[in-house]
Enzyme design. Structure first.
Site, PDB file in Angstrom:
ATOM      1  N   TYR A 124      53.582  36.838  31.592  1.00  0.00           N
ATOM      2  CA  TYR A 124      52.649  36.897  30.477  1.00  0.00           C
ATOM      3  C   TYR A 124      51.987  38.276  30.444  1.00  0.00           C
ATOM      4  O   TYR A 124      51.476  38.749  31.468  1.00  0.00           O
ATOM      5  CB  TYR A 124      51.564  35.817  30.571  1.00  0.00           C
ATOM      6  CG  TYR A 124      50.691  35.877  29.354  1.00  0.00           C
ATOM      7  CD1 TYR A 124      51.151  35.353  28.147  1.00  0.00           C
ATOM      8  CD2 TYR A 124      49.470  36.532  29.370  1.00  0.00           C
ATOM      9  CE1 TYR A 124      50.407  35.467  26.990  1.00  0.00           C
ATOM     10  CE2 TYR A 124      48.715  36.650  28.208  1.00  0.00           C
ATOM     11  CZ  TYR A 124      49.189  36.113  27.024  1.00  0.00           C
ATOM     12  OH  TYR A 124      48.452  36.253  25.878  1.00  0.00           O
ATOM     13  N   GLN A 186      48.869  29.010  24.336  1.00  0.00           N
ATOM     14  CA  GLN A 186      50.098  28.455  23.762  1.00  0.00           C
ATOM     15  C   GLN A 186      51.336  29.070  24.412  1.00  0.00           C
ATOM     16  O   GLN A 186      52.347  28.376  24.621  1.00  0.00           O
ATOM     17  CB  GLN A 186      50.120  28.614  22.227  1.00  0.00           C
ATOM     18  CG  GLN A 186      49.997  30.036  21.677  1.00  0.00           C
ATOM     19  CD  GLN A 186      48.555  30.471  21.508  1.00  0.00           C
ATOM     20  OE1 GLN A 186      47.649  29.989  22.195  1.00  0.00           O
ATOM     21  NE2 GLN A 186      48.331  31.428  20.617  1.00  0.00           N
ATOM     22  N   SER A 233      38.447  41.910  38.567  1.00  0.00           N
ATOM     23  CA  SER A 233      38.968  42.968  39.436  1.00  0.00           C
ATOM     24  C   SER A 233      37.869  43.554  40.332  1.00  0.00           C
ATOM     25  O   SER A 233      36.693  43.490  40.006  1.00  0.00           O
ATOM     26  CB  SER A 233      39.601  44.055  38.567  1.00  0.00           C
ATOM     27  OG  SER A 233      40.347  44.933  39.356  1.00  0.00           O
ATOM     28  N   GLN A 255      37.014  51.438  38.561  1.00  0.00           N
ATOM     29  CA  GLN A 255      37.007  49.984  38.696  1.00  0.00           C
ATOM     30  C   GLN A 255      36.053  49.371  37.682  1.00  0.00           C
ATOM     31  O   GLN A 255      36.368  48.371  37.037  1.00  0.00           O
ATOM     32  CB  GLN A 255      36.580  49.579  40.116  1.00  0.00           C
ATOM     33  CG  GLN A 255      36.724  48.097  40.371  1.00  0.00           C
ATOM     34  CD  GLN A 255      38.139  47.616  40.166  1.00  0.00           C
ATOM     35  OE1 GLN A 255      39.078  48.158  40.731  1.00  0.00           O
ATOM     36  NE2 GLN A 255      38.305  46.635  39.303  1.00  0.00           N
ATOM     37  N   HIS A 258      37.004  48.431  33.974  1.00  0.00           N
ATOM     38  CA  HIS A 258      37.884  47.295  33.641  1.00  0.00           C
ATOM     39  C   HIS A 258      37.152  46.208  32.857  1.00  0.00           C
ATOM     40  O   HIS A 258      37.749  45.524  32.028  1.00  0.00           O
ATOM     41  CB  HIS A 258      38.482  46.666  34.913  1.00  0.00           C
ATOM     42  CG  HIS A 258      39.715  47.362  35.370  1.00  0.00           C
ATOM     43  ND1 HIS A 258      40.847  47.424  34.600  1.00  0.00           N
ATOM     44  CD2 HIS A 258      40.008  48.020  36.518  1.00  0.00           C
ATOM     45  CE1 HIS A 258      41.783  48.100  35.261  1.00  0.00           C
ATOM     46  NE2 HIS A 258      41.293  48.479  36.415  1.00  0.00           N
ATOM     47  N   GLU A 322      40.080  43.057  46.706  1.00  0.00           N
ATOM     48  CA  GLU A 322      41.385  43.238  46.053  1.00  0.00           C
ATOM     49  C   GLU A 322      41.916  44.648  46.351  1.00  0.00           C
ATOM     50  O   GLU A 322      43.029  44.807  46.827  1.00  0.00           O
ATOM     51  CB  GLU A 322      41.200  43.035  44.540  1.00  0.00           C
ATOM     52  CG  GLU A 322      42.483  43.190  43.731  1.00  0.00           C
ATOM     53  CD  GLU A 322      42.201  43.290  42.240  1.00  0.00           C
ATOM     54  OE1 GLU A 322      41.032  43.506  41.853  1.00  0.00           O
ATOM     55  OE2 GLU A 322      43.166  43.172  41.458  1.00  0.00           O
ATOM     56  N   HIS A 323      41.095  45.653  46.043  1.00  0.00           N
ATOM     57  CA  HIS A 323      41.455  47.045  46.345  1.00  0.00           C
ATOM     58  C   HIS A 323      40.498  47.577  47.402  1.00  0.00           C
ATOM     59  O   HIS A 323      39.290  47.342  47.311  1.00  0.00           O
ATOM     60  CB  HIS A 323      41.305  47.934  45.108  1.00  0.00           C
ATOM     61  CG  HIS A 323      42.126  47.496  43.932  1.00  0.00           C
ATOM     62  ND1 HIS A 323      41.583  46.790  42.881  1.00  0.00           N
ATOM     63  CD2 HIS A 323      43.440  47.652  43.648  1.00  0.00           C
ATOM     64  CE1 HIS A 323      42.538  46.548  41.986  1.00  0.00           C
ATOM     65  NE2 HIS A 323      43.681  47.050  42.430  1.00  0.00           N
ATOM     66  N   ASP A 356      47.632  51.702  40.754  1.00  0.00           N
ATOM     67  CA  ASP A 356      47.616  50.896  39.534  1.00  0.00           C
ATOM     68  C   ASP A 356      48.856  51.163  38.694  1.00  0.00           C
ATOM     69  O   ASP A 356      49.328  50.291  37.968  1.00  0.00           O
ATOM     70  CB  ASP A 356      46.383  51.231  38.689  1.00  0.00           C
ATOM     71  CG  ASP A 356      45.107  50.651  39.274  1.00  0.00           C
ATOM     72  OD1 ASP A 356      45.197  49.786  40.151  1.00  0.00           O
ATOM     73  OD2 ASP A 356      44.016  51.085  38.843  1.00  0.00           O
ATOM     74  N   HIS A 415      65.901   6.952  61.734  1.00  0.00           N
ATOM     75  CA  HIS A 415      66.035   8.347  62.167  1.00  0.00           C
ATOM     76  C   HIS A 415      66.834   8.396  63.483  1.00  0.00           C
ATOM     77  O   HIS A 415      67.673   9.273  63.680  1.00  0.00           O
ATOM     78  CB  HIS A 415      64.660   8.978  62.407  1.00  0.00           C
ATOM     79  CG  HIS A 415      63.973   9.424  61.149  1.00  0.00           C
ATOM     80  ND1 HIS A 415      63.601   8.561  60.153  1.00  0.00           N
ATOM     81  CD2 HIS A 415      63.588  10.668  60.735  1.00  0.00           C
ATOM     82  CE1 HIS A 415      63.011   9.250  59.184  1.00  0.00           C
ATOM     83  NE2 HIS A 415      62.990  10.528  59.507  1.00  0.00           N
TER      84      HIS A 415
END
Lengths: 439, 439
Positions: A124, A186, A233, A255, A258, A322-323, A356, A415
């Protein structure tokens, strides 16, 4: 910006907390959209495009000629940049491709671990004014390297009913199988359950707004695999006096730009760096087109001063950014102490923006502290482990009695029988050949 | 048993569907238990033990002496079997441990992928009459190999307030850090958010009843990582005339005895094998202590005959079984066509029960078709990927302008500045040294 000096461990929990994301108010609406797509397929997708994107979409799939010719509408320099980024991403993701493991655990018992591609994946890519072609590369290239059979991409059309050629060009460069013009919840529903035009996929990747995030959450709880749970982020920067304040200011701002909910941390053991960084931030901020958003994100930016690097690194591992940028003289040493982070940038010449876009590492990373247990996207995210085992008659003669004994202890008689009938058969067979050898 | 001959592709969806698990009626109750533990900690755990397990638990943590002496209460043969299984599991999971990847994607740009252990993991082991010590090994050994700092285990006490020594012995063999006497949804909540005695973990592993499954689902949607989504156990067996019918009967029954909702499939291109297998099943079934449960599971067992192996294998990849036994003359060839399965058992002497206990492969596997996108538990499930990158001044001089250009195209000016301030600095520095070299 908030400055915190030597916080006690009790204060860490609060310092490490992220904004609570609560999209549950959207849940009813998103579920309704998804159900609609599940029931009405393409017709629903067209209806939602009219409603949300404001355009009539006739052909959901972008034609192969449009895909092939997308480069004609792009600046040559942008195409060159995309090609270089693609080359670096490919080099790093090819090297990550896991190799089969084969072990004879005991004589006659062979175990193998094969890494198989996920058959069908869906990517996506959000719409909006700025085309996120870099995300197309970050998802499409590892999918191709993993060997996925089908890589589809969904992205919403713009007001003129088109997809930005940079998105299409990056899709072409990544060998995406097909591109569909549909966005939002959707699109996630279409990939999760399929429509007449769009095939159902096995795993859904990619970022999105709160509608898309909610839709991915709903798909995940319905058993469809997704790349990562979502969150705003983040960057944490560890710095000392060895790095120019202007570098730090630009890193923190990149950063912050964003979005308002971006999480920005500056950590140091040297209090004296704070003021120069603040001055540089003010100077640079005024020149940014996204000044307002960026400023709001900076309001909750935190600068934390620690007494020692040991404590600082323990804080980082608790926060799990994250970073993580480590711009200190001793960055190599500190990098060995990183236990929880998505992607780490070392030294003075490694800005986050390099990763990035183009250094080769992936930019789809765990936010919100998820780096404690989740991986960012890599080639492995498009593959899964499958074990294979083969036991010979000799192997079963040694291993079998042990299995029988354990099955008995766990009170699973069938078994045990699955081993016993085979061992009996082997014994009878050898008796037979022994009998025959006498006559 | 239902026999299906040459189903059309349209019928596959129905044949591949699993029973719908709907634990949502439990949701309110499970949430209440979890909230209670979150608020009242150990006190709530003790209260629930009294209520659900019928025992007073004073010390939640099992003492180290009890753990150390657990072997004294076990049959030597069981201890030997556990040791052999542990040895095989260790051999296979050590070989799986991923190695660091380092790539210079272009001159001056170094990217590394490190695999770091998840710091703290929690293992859940269900109670009940039969002690699931094999699951302790399957989770505890890979956790130790991955290098997790803390591996805790929660399991409910029996009626006498004890944990079966086989569970403790397996925990000891796997170097589990600490064992806590608590079960059900309350144990999951304790691991998810911590109590006074039990530390909060980063990822929760292990099987459980519907309360535990629901609790893991709730924890997962709250952002706590879990091993796998749950579903009833499954086996698909591909067979021809080369395998004795008694082997097949025992394999099918050993899956069926797990529970009424066990999924059992037999696939073949040779119709003639059906009757002998049915006869053997009847014969063996009568000798099983869990005959009633096993019989109920067999009622919805399906035998499907296909015209060709190509179609059969396509069906298997659509179904994506948790366990796949290939007991045909051409098993090697067929094994190459497996794209979606959890664990594959090859040839006539490789019963599933060998893998369940001791061959070395893991038995925590994706059910319910999740094998299309999810991996079973392996060493990798206890680790996560983290990327590291380092760019030199020279590297940034080549890569930087491309990054600037892409940031501009995505309209992120601060991203561009993070590169620009560095390139300007590098240029100024070299000018300075040039100036100096003149004077």
């Amino acid at each position: 910006m908030q400055i915190v000096i030597n916080p006690s461990v009790r204060e860490w929990e609060k310092l490490c907390s992220r904004p609570l994301l609560d999209f549950s108010r959207l849940e009813t609406e998103v579920r309704a959209i998804m159900e609609d797509v599940r029931n009405s397929g393409d017709e629903a997708l067209r209806r939602f495009s009219k409603k949300f994107d404001g355009v009539e979409v006739n052909e959901l799939e972008v034609s192969s000629s449009e895909l092939r010719n997308s480069g004609d509408y792009l600046d040559q320099r942008l195409k060159d940049a995309i090609s270089l980024a693609a080359k670096n991403i490919e080099a790093f993701h090819k090297a990550q491709k896991p190799r089969e493991v084969k072990v004879v655990t005991m004589p006659g018992v062979e175990c193998r671990m094969k890494y198989l591609p996920v058959d069908r994946v869906g990517l996506y890519i959000p719409g909006g004014t700025a085309p996120l072609f870099s995300t197309v590369l970050m998802l499409g290239i590892p999918a191709r390297i993993a060997g996925c059979r089908e890589v589809i991409l969904c992205t919403p059309p713009d007001k003129s009913g088109k997809i930005h050629p940079a998105i299409l060009y990056a899709a072409l460069k990544s060998s995406v199988t097909s591109v569909y013009m549909t966005g939002g919840a959707q699109a996630v529903a279409a990939m999760a359950w399929g429509t007449e035009s769009i095939p159902m996929v096995d795993k859904i990747f990619g970022p999105g707004n709160q509608w898309v995030t909610m839709a991915k959450q709903i798909a995940a709880s319905a058993g469809i695999a997704i790349d990562l749970p979502a969150g705003p982020s983040e960057v944490a920067v560890i710095a000392d006096q060895s790095v120019p304040a202007s570098f730090l200011a630009a890193d923190l701002l990149s950063q912050a730009e964003h979005g308002e909910d971006s999480q920005v941390l500056l950590l140091t053991t040297e209090k004296s760096i704070i003021e120069p960084v603040q001055i540089e931030i003010e100077r640079l901020l005024n020149r940014l087109p996204r000044k307002e958003i960026t400023g709001k994100a900076l309001d909750h930016c935190k600068i934390i001063v620690f007494d020692s690097y040991d404590v600082l690194m323990e804080f980082i591992n608790t926060y799990a950014p994250e970073h993580l940028i480590i711009a200190t003289a001793n960055y190599r040493q500190l990098s060995e102490k990183v236990r929880n982070a998505g992607s780490v940038f070392l030294g003075n010449y490694t800005p986050e923006s390099a990763g990035d876009y183009a250094s080769g590492t992936n930019h789809t990373l765990p936010t919100n502290g998820f780096a404690r247990a989740w991986s960012g996207v890599g080639t492995g995210a498009f593959m899964k482990r499958t074990s294979f085992q083969e036991i010979s008659a000799e192997g079963l003669k040694t291993l079998g009695p042990m299995v029988e004994f354990m099955a008995q202890a766990e009170e699973l008689e069938a078994h045990r029988q699955a081993v016993k009938v085979r061992l009996d058969y082997i014994t009878n067979q050898s008796n037979v050949s022994w009998d025959q050898s006498i006559h």
